[in-house]
Motif scaffolding. Structure first.
Motif, PDB file in Angstrom:
ATOM      1  N   LYS A 183       0.826  -1.213   0.000  1.00 47.18           N
ATOM      2  CA  LYS A 183       0.000   0.000   0.000  1.00 47.18           C
ATOM      3  C   LYS A 183       0.859   1.261   0.000  1.00 47.18           C
ATOM      4  O   LYS A 183       0.481   2.292  -0.573  1.00 47.18           O
ATOM      5  N   ALA A 184       2.045   1.164   0.642  1.00 43.31           N
ATOM      6  CA  ALA A 184       2.937   2.327   0.717  1.00 43.31           C
ATOM      7  C   ALA A 184       3.785   2.493  -0.537  1.00 43.31           C
ATOM      8  O   ALA A 184       4.499   3.486  -0.658  1.00 43.31           O
ATOM      9  N   THR A 185       3.717   1.545  -1.452  1.00 41.15           N
ATOM     10  CA  THR A 185       4.513   1.622  -2.681  1.00 41.15           C
ATOM     11  C   THR A 185       3.835   2.551  -3.679  1.00 41.15           C
ATOM     12  O   THR A 185       2.642   2.429  -3.976  1.00 41.15           O
ATOM     13  N   GLY A 186       4.593   3.495  -4.198  1.00 42.16           N
ATOM     14  CA  GLY A 186       4.058   4.472  -5.141  1.00 42.16           C
ATOM     15  C   GLY A 186       4.006   3.942  -6.560  1.00 42.16           C
ATOM     16  O   GLY A 186       4.428   2.810  -6.844  1.00 42.16           O
ATOM     17  N   PRO A 187       3.497   4.745  -7.495  1.00 40.13           N
ATOM     18  CA  PRO A 187       3.401   4.310  -8.896  1.00 40.13           C
ATOM     19  C   PRO A 187       4.759   4.033  -9.526  1.00 40.13           C
ATOM     20  O   PRO A 187       4.855   3.206 -10.439  1.00 40.13           O
ATOM     21  N   ASP A 188       5.805   4.691  -9.030  1.00 34.85           N
ATOM     22  CA  ASP A 188       7.127   4.472  -9.583  1.00 34.85           C
ATOM     23  C   ASP A 188       7.848   3.290  -8.945  1.00 34.85           C
ATOM     24  O   ASP A 188       9.012   3.026  -9.237  1.00 34.85           O
ATOM     25  N   GLY A 189       7.168   2.564  -8.058  1.00 36.51           N
ATOM     26  CA  GLY A 189       7.759   1.376  -7.438  1.00 36.51           C
ATOM     27  C   GLY A 189       8.551   1.646  -6.188  1.00 36.51           C
ATOM     28  O   GLY A 189       9.145   0.714  -5.630  1.00 36.51           O
ATOM     29  N   THR A 190       8.588   2.885  -5.705  1.00 36.47           N
ATOM     30  CA  THR A 190       9.357   3.217  -4.512  1.00 36.47           C
ATOM     31  C   THR A 190       8.446   3.298  -3.291  1.00 36.47           C
ATOM     32  O   THR A 190       7.248   3.563  -3.400  1.00 36.47           O
ATOM     33  N   VAL A 191       9.043   3.035  -2.111  1.00 39.27           N
ATOM     34  CA  VAL A 191       8.344   3.174  -0.832  1.00 39.27           C
ATOM     35  C   VAL A 191       8.853   4.440  -0.172  1.00 39.27           C
ATOM     36  O   VAL A 191      10.048   4.547   0.148  1.00 39.27           O
ATOM     37  N   GLY A 192       7.960   5.402   0.051  1.00 37.63           N
ATOM     38  CA  GLY A 192       8.380   6.679   0.603  1.00 37.63           C
ATOM     39  C   GLY A 192       8.816   6.571   2.049  1.00 37.63           C
ATOM     40  O   GLY A 192       9.964   6.848   2.406  1.00 37.63           O
ATOM     41  N   GLN A 193       7.899   6.158   2.932  1.00 38.49           N
ATOM     42  CA  GLN A 193       8.188   6.040   4.352  1.00 38.49           C
ATOM     43  C   GLN A 193       7.794   4.646   4.842  1.00 38.49           C
ATOM     44  O   GLN A 193       6.674   4.190   4.605  1.00 38.49           O
ATOM     45  N   ILE A 194       8.730   4.011   5.536  1.00 36.60           N
ATOM     46  CA  ILE A 194       8.500   2.663   6.051  1.00 36.60           C
ATOM     47  C   ILE A 194       8.622   2.610   7.569  1.00 36.60           C
ATOM     48  O   ILE A 194       8.210   1.646   8.209  1.00 36.60           O
ATOM     49  N   GLY A 195       9.190   3.678   8.177  1.00 37.11           N
ATOM     50  CA  GLY A 195       9.455   3.669   9.612  1.00 37.11           C
ATOM     51  C   GLY A 195       8.220   3.476  10.455  1.00 37.11           C
ATOM     52  O   GLY A 195       8.191   2.634  11.365  1.00 37.11           O
ATOM     53  N   LYS A 196       7.166   4.243  10.197  1.00 33.54           N
ATOM     54  CA  LYS A 196       5.928   4.134  10.981  1.00 33.54           C
ATOM     55  C   LYS A 196       5.307   2.749  10.839  1.00 33.54           C
ATOM     56  O   LYS A 196       4.738   2.206  11.805  1.00 33.54           O
ATOM     57  N   ILE A 197       5.423   2.151   9.669  1.00 32.10           N
ATOM     58  CA  ILE A 197       4.838   0.825   9.443  1.00 32.10           C
ATOM     59  C   ILE A 197       5.506  -0.225  10.332  1.00 32.10           C
ATOM     60  O   ILE A 197       4.836  -0.999  11.022  1.00 32.10           O
ATOM     61  N   VAL A 198       6.834  -0.251  10.331  1.00 38.69           N
ATOM     62  CA  VAL A 198       7.538  -1.288  11.106  1.00 38.69           C
ATOM     63  C   VAL A 198       7.469  -1.013  12.600  1.00 38.69           C
ATOM     64  O   VAL A 198       7.466  -1.956  13.409  1.00 38.69           O
ATOM     65  N   VAL A 199       7.409   0.256  13.012  1.00 40.68           N
ATOM     66  CA  VAL A 199       7.283   0.562  14.442  1.00 40.68           C
ATOM     67  C   VAL A 199       5.982   0.002  15.000  1.00 40.68           C
ATOM     68  O   VAL A 199       5.929  -0.533  16.121  1.00 40.68           O
ATOM     69  N   ASP A 200       4.905   0.122  14.251  1.00 37.93           N
ATOM     70  CA  ASP A 200       3.610  -0.400  14.703  1.00 37.93           C
ATOM     71  C   ASP A 200       3.518  -1.911  14.564  1.00 37.93           C
ATOM     72  O   ASP A 200       2.755  -2.549  15.313  1.00 37.93           O
ATOM     73  N   TRP A 201       4.276  -2.493  13.642  1.00 38.70           N
ATOM     74  CA  TRP A 201       4.121  -3.927  13.364  1.00 38.70           C
ATOM     75  C   TRP A 201       5.053  -4.802  14.197  1.00 38.70           C
ATOM     76  O   TRP A 201       4.676  -5.912  14.590  1.00 38.70           O
TER      77      TRP A 201
END
Length: 533
Positions: A183-201
């Motif tokens: 869901k966090a992956t953009g149209p160009d295939g990059t992930v903008g921010q991943i920190g908040k995702i892994v902190v919660d997971w």
């Protein structure tokens, strides 16, 4: 033409010397012979079947080829290709998709990203790919191993539950992280921010505490069930199948644990390629702290479970061997197979509180450890590092009448008081393992000594505080002024309720802080159990 059952008689004429060697007459001269010769064209066609990859297949094929050239009474014209069909190379194992993130981009997209950003996206992509591989392996363990063995009654449901645990319950956990990354992956295939995702997971990985703490018992049960021919045959067939990737069942069951220890490395790699001013920097640092705390907690629970597992396996020949320190142990620091001076194989356990020497035995298909001699409490342990050649191993009688080699890699353990038990001279396989044992023993002794010193100081300080309070109460002028003139007034007054409660609370807090300090030292020492001998 001459028949095969007639003698090989061919008239040789002088005129044949003038005829060309390659004309038709050569075939007529070579045909009427009783010695059977396999056509060259057929042999070369068989040779083409040799697999250039497997040496074992080449040897097997060569043996088959030699057997086919022996006289077996069959005509050379009869096709007999059945043995050669076994020499075909087996189906290659299934391989993982090792595509890099940069390989999914076209040439124009690559030019729009910096080298540092490409490396950051590569690290994030590796995290995502690893989650997908883990989900596939967990599903494969259920579909290819658990369900068929249950359906074919190769193992009972209770045995499979003990071995596989709750693997199905962890699949949605990793699917959720994979979905959030997608869901966090953009149209160009990059992930903008991943920190908040892994902190919660990441805190949800505490669910693996129960699974990892039961792995030792699961592995022991699986090894025991492998003695069953049906189980062994089933697992061997799975191992030879392409889906297994040449991994046995335990490799699949151990994949979650090996995945857990990779999370700090993956997050550190992402952080290393993240700019300092990026919004993910602080979150990634927090995520690394979270996963390290989770792994420390899982490791502690696993260590306690492992310690209790081996304690339950101990078998005592005498009630006097049941040292009370054994039941107090919460961690196993080191264990392994050593030899004593007489050459007997012993399995030695170094717990946080006691050193136990045992002999492995089997009782009714149950493996256990028979306690050998008297366990030595760590607080009463004396360690001697012996030099090579100081002791001759093999027993006094045999050593007296033979030229036994001088022992190497040896050390001695004994009681401080020789009357409590005999000493043990132990031999290790090599100098590396000897150094491991010496380090573990010295660390355990040092930690136990520090713990005893702290307890002694706190007890002495508590006693001095009580004496000081009593002296203060006796010299209190208010108490002397209010004391009646009766004979009972000569007795010193008891402490007031407030003083008593304050003293009780101070003592309880002192003891609790002491226990916390001791637990921390034990946990820090328990980390050494990862280096097993």
């Amino acid at each position: 033409m001459v028949a095969y059952d007639e003698p090989c008689v061919v008239p040789i004429k002088r005129t044949l010397q003038k005829i060309d060697y390659q004309n038709q007459t050569y075939k007529e001269l070579e045909e009427p012979c009783t010695k059977r010769v396999r056509p060259l064209g057929r042999v070369t066609s068989l040779a083409n079947l040799i697999s250039p990859v497997k040496n074992g297949a080449v040897r097997r094929f060569g043996q088959t080829l030699q057997a086919s050239f022996r006289g077996d009474g069959r005509s050379p014209g009869v096709p007999q290709q059945k043995p050669c069909s076994k020499a075909v190379a087996p189906t290659p194992p299934k391989r993982r998709n090792s595509t890099l993130w940069s390989e999914t981009l076209d040439v124009h997209q690559k030019g729009t990203f910096s080298t540092k950003e490409i490396k950051r996206q590569e690290a994030i992509f590796e995290l995502s790919r690893g989650e997908q591989d883990l989900i596939e392996d967990l599903k494969l363990a259920r579909k290819a191993y658990h369900d068929p063995m249950l359906k074919l009654s190769i193992m009972s449901e209770e045995e499979l539950t003990a071995i596989f645990g709750d693997l199905d319950a962890y699949i949605p956990l990793h699917e959720d992280l994979l979905a959030q990354l997608a869901k966090a992956t953009g149209p160009d295939g990059t992930v903008g921010q991943i920190g908040k995702i892994v902190v919660d997971w990441l805190p949800r990985l505490n669910a693996y505490r129960a699974y990892c703490s039961k792995q030792l018992a699961a592995k022991a049960l699986l090894d025991q069930k492998k003695q069953d021919p049906r189980v062994q045959d089933f697992l061997q067939r799975c191992l030879e199948s392409p889906f297994s990737r040449k991994l046995d069942l335990w490799s699949f069951l151990d994949i979650p644990r090996s995945r857990l220890v990779k999370y700090p490395l993956l997050l550190k790699e992402i952080l290393r390629h993240t700019p300092p001013d990026h919004p993910d920097t602080a979150s990634l640092e927090q995520a690394i702290s979270i996963i390290q705390a989770v792994l420390a907690d899982i490791n502690m629970k696993k260590g306690e479970s492992e310690c209790q597992y081996y304690i339950d396996k101990l078998e005592y020949l005498d009630d006097r061997q049941k040292d009370p320190h054994i039941d107090q142990c919460k961690s196993l620091l080191c264990h392994g197979e050593l030899r004593n001076k007489s050459g007997t194989k012993l399995h030695v356990f170094l717990f946080t509180e006691v050193l136990v020497l045992t002999r492995p035995v089997t009782r009714n298909d149950r493996h256990c450890f028979q306690v050998y001699r008297q366990p030595i409490p760590v607080q009463d342990l004396v360690l001697e590092d012996l030099q090579d050649g100081d002791v001759r191993m093999g027993g006094s009688f045999r050593g007296a009448f033979s030229n036994a080699d001088k022992a190497k890699n040896i050390f001695r353990v004994r009681f401080q008081d020789p009357s409590q038990g005999q000493s043990h001279t132990l031999q290790v396989n090599d100098i590396f393992h000897k150094q491991q044992w010496l380090n573990c023993l010295r660390t355990a002794m040092s930690t136990q000594k520090d713990s005893n010193d702290i307890c002694t100081k706190r007890r002495s300080s508590s006693v001095s505080a009580i004496i000081h309070m009593e002296e203060t109460d006796e010299n209190c002028p208010r108490a002397a002024a209010s004391a009646p003139s009766s004979p009972s007034s000569e007795e010193p007054p008891s402490p007031t309720p407030s003083t008593t409660s304050t003293l009780t609370s101070s003592l309880s807090s002192s003891s609790s802080s002491s226990s916390i300090s001791d637990k921390r030292s034990i946990c820090s020492l328990g980390k050494r159990k990862e280096t097993m001998v």
